[in-house]
Scaffold this active site. Structure first.
Site, PDB file in Angstrom:
ATOM      1  N   ASP A 137      43.315  -0.367  23.137  1.00 37.23           N
ATOM      2  CA  ASP A 137      41.341  -0.302  23.038  1.00 37.23           C
ATOM      3  C   ASP A 137      41.473  -0.847  24.501  1.00 37.23           C
ATOM      4  O   ASP A 137      40.952   0.033  25.705  1.00 37.23           O
ATOM      5  CB  ASP A 137      41.042  -1.325  22.394  1.00 37.23           C
ATOM      6  CG  ASP A 137      41.000  -0.915  21.033  1.00 37.23           C
ATOM      7  OD1 ASP A 137      40.846   0.397  20.706  1.00 37.23           O
ATOM      8  OD2 ASP A 137      41.837  -2.213  20.248  1.00 37.23           O
ATOM      9  N   HIS A 163      38.648  -4.127  16.296  1.00 32.78           N
ATOM     10  CA  HIS A 163      39.934  -2.754  16.709  1.00 32.78           C
ATOM     11  C   HIS A 163      38.751  -1.563  15.560  1.00 32.78           C
ATOM     12  O   HIS A 163      39.610  -1.398  14.249  1.00 32.78           O
ATOM     13  CB  HIS A 163      41.167  -3.292  16.611  1.00 32.78           C
ATOM     14  CG  HIS A 163      41.287  -1.783  16.043  1.00 32.78           C
ATOM     15  ND1 HIS A 163      41.477  -1.255  17.240  1.00 32.78           N
ATOM     16  CD2 HIS A 163      42.457  -1.061  14.829  1.00 32.78           C
ATOM     17  CE1 HIS A 163      42.303  -0.160  17.228  1.00 32.78           C
ATOM     18  NE2 HIS A 163      43.028  -0.221  15.610  1.00 32.78           N
TER      19      HIS A 163
HETATM   20  N1  LIG Z   1      45.594  -2.000  15.818  1.00 28.46           N
HETATM   21  C1  LIG Z   1      45.947  -0.396  15.962  1.00 28.46           C
HETATM   22  O1  LIG Z   1      46.021  -0.579  17.153  1.00 28.46           O
HETATM   23  C2  LIG Z   1      46.520  -0.097  15.689  1.00 28.46           C
HETATM   24  C3  LIG Z   1      46.660   1.362  15.849  1.00 28.46           C
HETATM   25  C4  LIG Z   1      47.433   2.675  15.494  1.00 28.46           C
HETATM   26  C5  LIG Z   1      47.673   2.634  14.474  1.00 28.46           C
HETATM   27  N2  LIG Z   1      47.086   1.297  13.535  1.00 28.46           N
HETATM   28  C6  LIG Z   1      48.196   0.982  11.872  1.00 28.46           C
HETATM   29  O2  LIG Z   1      49.203   0.740  11.908  1.00 28.46           O
HETATM   30  C7  LIG Z   1      49.372   1.450  10.490  1.00 28.46           C
HETATM   31  C8  LIG Z   1      50.715   1.968  10.759  1.00 28.46           C
HETATM   32  O3  LIG Z   1      50.825   3.078  10.934  1.00 28.46           O
HETATM   33  P1  LIG Z   1      51.732   3.990  11.363  1.00 28.46           P
HETATM   34  O4  LIG Z   1      51.308   5.220  11.892  1.00 28.46           O
HETATM   35  O5  LIG Z   1      53.417   3.055  11.246  1.00 28.46           O
HETATM   36  O6  LIG Z   1      52.100   4.199   9.438  1.00 28.46           O
HETATM   37  P2  LIG Z   1      53.247   5.050   8.679  1.00 28.46           P
HETATM   38  O7  LIG Z   1      52.246   5.401   7.580  1.00 28.46           O
HETATM   39  O8  LIG Z   1      53.883   6.168   9.863  1.00 28.46           O
HETATM   40  O9  LIG Z   1      54.241   3.862   8.137  1.00 28.46           O
HETATM   41  C9  LIG Z   1      53.309   2.863   7.699  1.00 28.46           C
HETATM   42  C10 LIG Z   1      54.646   2.204   6.958  1.00 28.46           C
HETATM   43  O10 LIG Z   1      54.173   0.839   6.209  1.00 28.46           O
HETATM   44  C11 LIG Z   1      55.267   1.654   5.077  1.00 28.46           C
HETATM   45  N3  LIG Z   1      54.301   0.618   4.184  1.00 28.46           N
HETATM   46  C12 LIG Z   1      53.282   0.320   3.551  1.00 28.46           C
HETATM   47  N4  LIG Z   1      52.892  -0.823   2.719  1.00 28.46           N
HETATM   48  C13 LIG Z   1      54.886  -1.894   3.011  1.00 28.46           C
HETATM   49  C14 LIG Z   1      54.678  -2.913   2.707  1.00 28.46           C
HETATM   50  N5  LIG Z   1      53.916  -3.827   1.762  1.00 28.46           N
HETATM   51  N6  LIG Z   1      55.277  -4.186   2.959  1.00 28.46           N
HETATM   52  C15 LIG Z   1      55.900  -3.005   4.186  1.00 28.46           C
HETATM   53  N7  LIG Z   1      56.277  -1.704   4.513  1.00 28.46           N
HETATM   54  C16 LIG Z   1      54.859  -0.999   3.863  1.00 28.46           C
HETATM   55  C17 LIG Z   1      55.245   2.836   4.908  1.00 28.46           C
HETATM   56  O11 LIG Z   1      56.650   3.075   3.561  1.00 28.46           O
HETATM   57  C18 LIG Z   1      54.822   3.427   5.649  1.00 28.46           C
HETATM   58  O12 LIG Z   1      56.920   3.415   6.459  1.00 28.46           O
HETATM   59  C19 LIG Z   1      47.768   1.768  10.132  1.00 28.46           C
HETATM   60  O13 LIG Z   1      47.474   1.133   8.828  1.00 28.46           O
HETATM   61  C20 LIG Z   1      48.165   2.020  10.860  1.00 28.46           C
HETATM   62  O14 LIG Z   1      46.206   2.593  10.816  1.00 28.46           O
HETATM   63  C21 LIG Z   1      46.891   0.617  13.764  1.00 28.46           C
HETATM   64  O1  LIG Z   2      41.737   4.886  14.545  1.00 26.09           O
HETATM   65  C1  LIG Z   2      42.720   4.915  13.771  1.00 26.09           C
HETATM   66  O2  LIG Z   2      42.655   5.024  12.357  1.00 26.09           O
HETATM   67  C2  LIG Z   2      44.232   4.749  14.353  1.00 26.09           C
HETATM   68  C3  LIG Z   2      44.104   3.236  15.498  1.00 26.09           C
HETATM   69  O3  LIG Z   2      43.454   2.563  14.975  1.00 26.09           O
HETATM   70  C4  LIG Z   2      43.697   4.043  16.724  1.00 26.09           C
HETATM   71  O4  LIG Z   2      43.582   3.186  17.708  1.00 26.09           O
HETATM   72  O5  LIG Z   2      44.367   4.664  17.175  1.00 26.09           O
END
Ligand SMILES: NC(=O)c1ccc[n+]([C@@H]2O[C@H](COP(=O)([O-])OP(=O)(O)OC[C@H]3O[C@@H](n4cnc5c(N)ncnc54)[C@H](O)[C@@H]3O)[C@@H](O)[C@H]2O)c1
Ligand SMILES: O=C(O)C[C@H](O)C(=O)O
Length: 329
Positions: free
Chosen positions: A160, A188
């Site tokens: 962000d 977030h």
């Molecule tokens: N804070 C932020 O700014 C931000 C930004 C982008 C995404 N995210 C979040 O990050 C997370 C991951 O995003 P992504 O695009 O890589 O998702 P994704 O679905 O591509 O990958 C997630 C992975 O986590 C694995 N997983 C699920 N449960 C698990 C467990 N108990 N232990 C280990 N691994 C496990 C899944 O098998 C999968 O491979 C999501 O929750 C997304 O919303 C946060």
């Molecule tokens: O907004 C979402 O659900 C994904 C992630 O947290 C982001 O900020 O890109």
């Protein structure tokens, strides 16, 4: 002198953020160009094969700093001796799922991982939670790790922060390098508050340079706060490379320090500063030095900012109540 490798655990390693993150960690961008690393990849059992594929590619990069890769579906193994834990894997919201369902599903992930960190991680462990809802997932993990100092559990709002830097640079015809002291407050989520009142653009107060409260309220804040949804809409998948980049930035700043005269945003346990109830994992402006962070103190919060910080903090309190009700903290 040969340095001892730093153990870095990445959960959700086979996911899209994992794929964008692991190569950068192994190349030295997370901790420093002279810091050897060992990677531990944690995945759920069905995704282990995909994680093995990623590990093969990591091998094929022949990164000089990468001293080993372990792959496991057991959090107790994944966090054994961990110095840096990047908790990326989470349960995404699916159709028909309420917020409470999402919190409960993620509790099933972050509570055992917090306990594994408590029981097995290195004494100096630092944790960054990326998986959403990141702030409250960090709270769940932290609550399950009573022997680890609470401040070691952090949540990612650096994406962000970076988004806000670029939007402000575009508006002011400057570059991100010209901008300092920007802050993300709160959760977030769409309630987050990107604050430019203390920021500077080429040394001048950003709010005065912008001089456009309508743009701030109706354009800048919603653009930053809803950027995640806009990326999903455009890409058909949530942000991955930019999220991985922000995770790298977050840990790099925490470990190696922030630049003089500048600060970054981190989701951290509140000490009560700025009226944010103690213990909530909320985003604050922080400076980092010697592997520790400190909340920037003494900022004057105007009415415009106060209302927005309070709204995001209220949402965090509601999330905390919800996970408390579910027995997750
Ligand atoms: N804070 C932020 O700014 C931000 C930004 C982008 C995404 N995210 C979040 O990050 C997370 C991951 O995003 P992504 O695009 O890589 O998702 P994704 O679905 O591509 O990958 C997630 C992975 O986590 C694995 N997983 C699920 N449960 C698990 C467990 N108990 N232990 C280990 N691994 C496990 C899944 O098998 C999968 O491979 C999501 O929750 C997304 O919303 C946060
Ligand atoms: O907004 C979402 O659900 C994904 C992630 O947290 C982001 O900020 O890109």
């Amino acid at each position: 002198m040969t340095r001892t490798p730093v153990n870095v655990t990445v959960t959700g390693a086979a996911g899209q953020i994992g794929y964008a993150l692991l190569f950068r960690i192994a190349s030295g961008q997370l901790l420093g160009a002279d810091v050897p690393v060992k990677l531990r990849l944690l995945e759920i059992t069905p995704a282990l094969k995909a994680a093995e594929g990623t590990a093969m590619e990591l091998d094929d990069c022949a990164f000089p700093l990468l001293q080993g890769i372990d792959i496991t579906d057991d959090p107790n193994v994944a966090f054994d001796g961990t110095n840096v834990g990047l908790l990326v894997g989470a349960r995404p919201r699916t159709k028909g799922m309420e917020r409470g369902d999402l919190l409960e599903a993620n509790g099933g992930i972050f509570k055992p991982q917090g306990k594994a960190i408590n029981d097995h991680a290195a004494d100096d462990v630092k944790v960054l939670v990326v998986g959403n809802p990141a702030n409250t997932n960090a709270l769940i993990a932290q609550a399950a790790a009573p022997d680890v100092p609470a401040e070691r559990f952090t949540a990612m709002t650096r994406l962000d922060h970076n988004r806000a830097l670029t939007q402000l640079a575009k508006k002011t015809g400057s570059t991100v390098a010209d901008i300092k002291r920007l802050t993300i407050w709160g959760n977030h989520s769409a309630t987050q508050y990107p604050d430019i009142f203390h920021a500077t653009v080429a040394g001048k107060n950003a709010a005065e340079v912008v001089n456009d409260e309508k743009w701030l309220a109706e354009d800048f804040i919603p653009t930053v706060a809803k950027r995640g949804a806009a990326i999903i809409e455009a890409r058909g998948a949530s942000s991955a490379a930019s999220a991985a980049n922000a995770a790298i930035d977050h840990v790099y700043s925490w470990v190696n320090g922030t630049a003089d005269g500048d600060w970054v945003s981190m989701g951290i346990p509140s000490d009560g500063s700025y009226g944010v109830p103690e213990g909530l994992i909320s985003s604050f402006p922080v400076t980092c030095k010697d592997g520790k962070y400190e909340i920037v103190q003494g900022l004057e919060i105007n009415e415009f900012s106060r209302a927005r910080i309070d709204a995001s903090v209220k949402e965090l309190e509601e999330e905390r109540e919800a996970v408390r009700g579910l027995g997750l903290i």
